[in-house]
Structure formats: structure tokens, C-alpha cells
Design a protein around this motif. Sequence first.
Motif, PDB file in Angstrom:
ATOM      1  N   GLY A 286      -7.002   3.008   6.413  1.00 24.08           N
ATOM      2  CA  GLY A 286      -7.328   1.607   6.647  1.00 24.08           C
ATOM      3  C   GLY A 286      -8.740   1.238   6.237  1.00 24.08           C
ATOM      4  N   GLU A 287      -9.290   1.943   5.239  1.00 28.18           N
ATOM      5  CA  GLU A 287     -10.635   1.652   4.740  1.00 28.18           C
ATOM      6  C   GLU A 287     -10.567   1.339   3.249  1.00 28.18           C
ATOM      7  OE1 GLU A 287     -13.873   4.092   6.856  1.00 28.18           O
ATOM      8  OE2 GLU A 287     -12.213   5.509   6.620  1.00 28.18           O
TER       9      GLU A 287
ATOM     10  N   SER B 127      -9.994  -7.952   4.693  1.00 31.25           N
ATOM     11  CA  SER B 127     -10.771  -7.431   5.827  1.00 31.25           C
ATOM     12  C   SER B 127     -12.071  -8.211   5.999  1.00 31.25           C
ATOM     13  CB  SER B 127     -11.072  -5.934   5.632  1.00 31.25           C
ATOM     14  OG  SER B 127      -9.875  -5.188   5.602  1.00 31.25           O
TER      15      SER B 127
ATOM     16  N   GLU C 283       0.808  -1.219   0.000  1.00 29.19           N
ATOM     17  CA  GLU C 283       0.000   0.000   0.000  1.00 29.19           C
ATOM     18  C   GLU C 283       0.841   1.269   0.000  1.00 29.19           C
ATOM     19  OE1 GLU C 283      -2.797  -0.211   3.145  1.00 29.19           O
ATOM     20  OE2 GLU C 283      -3.606  -2.124   2.484  1.00 29.19           O
TER      21      GLU C 283
ATOM     22  N   GLU D 154      -4.918   5.007   3.385  1.00 28.54           N
ATOM     23  CA  GLU D 154      -4.106   5.370   4.543  1.00 28.54           C
ATOM     24  C   GLU D 154      -4.910   5.254   5.831  1.00 28.54           C
ATOM     25  OE1 GLU D 154      -1.382   9.097   6.151  1.00 28.54           O
ATOM     26  OE2 GLU D 154      -1.621   8.727   4.005  1.00 28.54           O
TER      27      GLU D 154
END
Length: 411
Positions: free
Chosen positions: A372-373, A408, A22, A370
Motif C-alpha cells: 500500500g505504498e 493517496s 493493482e 502490495e
Amino acid sequence: MNQPTRQGSPDPSSTHAGAAVEDSTLDAVLNDSDQLLAGSLRDDQRRQQRRRRWVVASLLFGGIVMSVLAYVVAAALMASPGAAVAQTEGDPAARSAEGWRLWQAQEFGPAQQQFEMAVELDPKAADAWNGLGWSRFNGGDAEGAVPAFEKCVELEPRHPAALNGLGQIYLMWRDYDRAETYLKKASPQASAAWFGLARLYLLTGDYPQAQRWARKALAQSPTDEGLKRIIAAARAKQVDPDLRAMLEGPGRPDAAAKSVGEGWRLMNTGKRPEAIKLFRDIIAQDDQSATAWNGLGWALMGSGEVAEAKAAFEACLELDADALGAMNGLARCLYADDQLDEAVALWLKMHAKAPAGSAASVGLAGAYMEQGEPAKAVPYYRELVKAVPDSQAFRDGLKAAQAAADESKSE
């Protein structure tokens, strides 16, 4: 953008290798975002009231505006250098080849310098004059591009890319007679001219011709919603105000716009201190010039002066709340200060006003990754891949976001 080239032209594939991790993907995509909105930032001075600009810089980029850019710049590579060349400083073909490499990387200022050296070494190199025209045009200097294209056409009267460049500039300036002349001359070999002719005839009310040229262009880009909308408007023999605002060029710039344009030219050639001084001088004479504040913001940001850039963008937005370039600039300042939530809110506001696949999409995709989604990032990456299919960074970003979102879900 799919960029048709003849044999021997520079490889149009993205220069970004991109990594699946990422952090690397985010860095690459943020780099692309500067280039994606370059035309937007550079040309905000051309926005008047509710009229949107037709082009990048450029930047702006999805839907109809993205289509215009794709068709305008695609033809620039049609006449690029063909054979392998010796990499020597005194070789005009080598200079020209390097110019095209830089142009493809959207480094228009350095590209312009290479082409200027190429034509100095060989004033009869038509392709180098064409490259000089496109690097100036995409660098925000349409007036400087005209004599370069004209010199190319003088040397090669049927040069399709240079003819298309002249046609697109006169179309942007609303000089429709000249635009039609050049675009029709370019059209047998430059498919980029087809979209221009479709726009021209729709704007001038020649609806049968608008349909004809839009259909030709649509055959090459069957999913292009902008072309479909042009065809629908031509069938109805009516152009709604929003569509006209998207397609209509800003006209020839006045003296004030030229001054701001000179500031962008200085920036694009790496002369940021000079650009900052010029923008400050313009503001000293007219502190109500939103476009000068926007230009100052980007010049300061490019010099690492984030706090001062933020103040300039805020001043621009106070004068013009819909200035997309300044909106993106302010969001980038907030992002640089780790104010992610505030940056996301501003990019969401920009996304509602800009076409799909604009720099707002870049900002949102990166910020959500960034934060985390990744599931929220996926639709924005999809917009970007659709808008700029040749961007390896955007494809890598989509792949990374999808993988992270799937992981996730499985947890």
C-alpha cells in the motif's frame, strides 16, 4: 527493448495485456521479473571474483548490461519468417513462426524445440537455424548455439543475425579476433553488432574504433548511458576496472561451468526433475559450488519447493555474498512466505549492487504496491519502463502506481 524487424517478422510488442487494477498488474510484473533476470540466474556460474557478467538471461538488466542485452537480442528478429504460413504440424515455416513467438515471450526452451523440428523438416531453412541459434544462446547454451549459427551462415553467408550471434558469443568468450570478424560482417545490416564492436575495441585498446562504433550505436539510442560511458573511456584512452568488469565476457566455460549450464538447459526445456538431480549430483561432488546451489534453488522454486529453494539460495549466498541471482531467489522465497519486509530489505540490497531496471526493481515495485505504498513503487516502475520500454506490464504497473499515489495525496 526496441527490436527492429523486417516486414513480416513477429510482432515484437509485449504479450502482456496488463490491467490497471493493482492485483492484475502485480501478477503480470512478477511474471516479467522471472524473464527479466533469466540470464542473470542462468549465468551466475560465470561470475568469478569481482567480474560481472555481460549478459540473460538475463537477465540482468539496466545501464550497460541492459544495453548489451538489448543490442544482442534485437538482431535475432531480423531474419525471422516473413509470410503467412499454414498452421500444420508438418510445415517447417509454421514451426519456425511458432518458435519466434515463443522466443519473443522469452520461452527459450519451447522455442528451441520448435526450431529443432523446423530444421528437421527443412534442413535448408536458414532462418530456422538462426532461430535455433538464438533460442539456444538466450537459453544459456552458447556452445550449442555456435553450430546452429554456423549452419545458417553456411546456407546464407551474409545472414546478419547469425553473424551477429557468432560475434557476440566469441566476444563473450574473449576470442576477439573471431568476434571482430563476425561482427564486422554483420555490421552493415545488423546494428546490434555496433555495440559489440564498441565493446571489443574498447577492451582491446583500439580507442578510435571504439568511439566510432559507440557513436553509431548512440545515434540510435541517444539516452544510453552505457554507450556514453564507452565513448568517455575511449576519449580518455583508459578503461576503469568497474567498466571493464561490466563489459568483459567471462571467457569460455570450463567443465564445471558446463555441468551447471547443462542443468540450466534442462530447466529451460521443462525437465526440472532432471535439472534438480544434476545440480544435486554436482553439489555432492563439490558442496562449495555457489553456482550449483543457485541453480538448484531456481529448479526447486520452479517445482514449487519453496522451503528447499530457500535453503539452497542461502547456501549459495554463504559462499558468494554478491550472487545477485541467489539474492533475488531468496527474496522471492521470502515474498512467497508473506515476509514482505524481509523481501524488500533483500531487494534493496540487491538494487544497490545491480544496474537500474533489474529484477530487484521488479520486486521492489510489486512489494511496495502490495504494502500500500504506491509512491515508493513509482521510481522502480520508471526504471523498468526505461530499461524495457516494450513491456506493457511495466507501463501498466507505472500507470497504476502513479494513479494510486495521486489518489493517496488527494485524501
